[in-house]
Design an enzyme around this catalytic site. Structure first.
Site, PDB file in Angstrom:
ATOM      1  N   ASP A   7      49.116  33.486 -79.424  1.00  0.00           N
ATOM      2  CA  ASP A   7      49.409  34.887 -79.107  1.00  0.00           C
ATOM      3  C   ASP A   7      48.343  35.286 -78.100  1.00  0.00           C
ATOM      4  O   ASP A   7      47.226  35.630 -78.469  1.00  0.00           O
ATOM      5  CB  ASP A   7      49.325  35.735 -80.376  1.00  0.00           C
ATOM      6  CG  ASP A   7      49.605  37.207 -80.119  1.00  0.00           C
ATOM      7  OD1 ASP A   7      50.255  37.535 -79.113  1.00  0.00           O
ATOM      8  OD2 ASP A   7      49.159  38.035 -80.939  1.00  0.00           O
ATOM      9  N   GLU A  66      53.555  32.901 -76.877  1.00  0.00           N
ATOM     10  CA  GLU A  66      54.372  34.108 -76.780  1.00  0.00           C
ATOM     11  C   GLU A  66      54.418  34.547 -75.323  1.00  0.00           C
ATOM     12  O   GLU A  66      53.378  34.733 -74.682  1.00  0.00           O
ATOM     13  CB  GLU A  66      53.810  35.234 -77.648  1.00  0.00           C
ATOM     14  CG  GLU A  66      54.673  36.469 -77.592  1.00  0.00           C
ATOM     15  CD  GLU A  66      54.252  37.540 -78.583  1.00  0.00           C
ATOM     16  OE1 GLU A  66      54.615  38.704 -78.340  1.00  0.00           O
ATOM     17  OE2 GLU A  66      53.590  37.227 -79.588  1.00  0.00           O
ATOM     18  N   ASP A 139      46.616  39.035 -85.181  1.00  0.00           N
ATOM     19  CA  ASP A 139      46.793  38.116 -84.048  1.00  0.00           C
ATOM     20  C   ASP A 139      46.976  36.674 -84.536  1.00  0.00           C
ATOM     21  O   ASP A 139      47.736  35.905 -83.940  1.00  0.00           O
ATOM     22  CB  ASP A 139      45.598  38.189 -83.096  1.00  0.00           C
ATOM     23  CG  ASP A 139      45.301  39.604 -82.666  1.00  0.00           C
ATOM     24  OD1 ASP A 139      45.968  40.082 -81.738  1.00  0.00           O
ATOM     25  OD2 ASP A 139      44.420  40.231 -83.273  1.00  0.00           O
TER      26      ASP A 139
END
Length: 175
Positions: A7, A66, A139
């Site tokens: 991420d 992502e 996260d």
């Protein structure tokens, strides 16, 4: 197969490594943090060194990232984009395959809904991996969700690759 989910972020870059099996197993999860008081090049260097060390330690087969689609804050979007680029480059340099998934693809694969919220994703990651508690910070849970998304998509990706290979072979025989 080990999948490292990322991420991306400049202040907080989440990571989560999952092993493929009958039931997925969490290998590692956490966050790479940089000091906002440092200048951009030093922060990027910190993220790069940490990612390189993670890749060397965990030796994933695939790095799933992502995809950055939209940010309200241009400065934040730039930092996320830079961290994403670093993750891609370091993964390729380490010999890993790299894939990207949109936030909606990740939410759909992990929670069954492209509109799932952060809490829902965190709880589904906890449930899917059989963890006693949700991963923290968020996260780390988000990055682990990226890895789980890839595992959910692997059979479909393999099937599409096999069809594409068969189509190419057929075309070369008939052409």
């Amino acid at each position: 197969m080990f999948v490292l989910g990322i991420d991306p972020g400049l202040s907080r870059c989440g990571y989560g490594c999952v092993e493929h099996g009958r039931t997925p197993r969490a290998i590692a999860a956490g966050v790479i943090r940089t000091d906002p008081a440092l200048d951009l090049p030093h922060r990027l260097a910190e993220v790069q060194l940490e990612l390189r060390a993670l890749l060397a330690e965990l030796r994933p087969d695939v790095v799933a990232i992502e995809r950055v689609l939209f940010q309200h804050n241009v400065s934040t979007a730039m930092g996320v984009g830079m961290a994403s680029g670093l993750a891609m480059a370091e993964a390729v340099a380490a010999g890993c395959d790299v894939v990207e998934y949109s936030p909606n693809e990740i939410k759909q694969a992990v929670a069954g809904s492209g509109s799932a919220g952060k809490h829902e994703i965190g709880e589904m990651v906890r449930t899917l991996l059989g963890l006693p508690n949700a991963l923290s910070p968020v996260d780390a849970a988000d990055a682990t969700a990226v890895a789980l998304c890839h595992l959910a998509r692997v059979p479909g990706r393999r099937a599409r690759a096999a069809v594409t290979a068969a189509q190419k072979a057929s075309a070369s025989r008939s052409g």
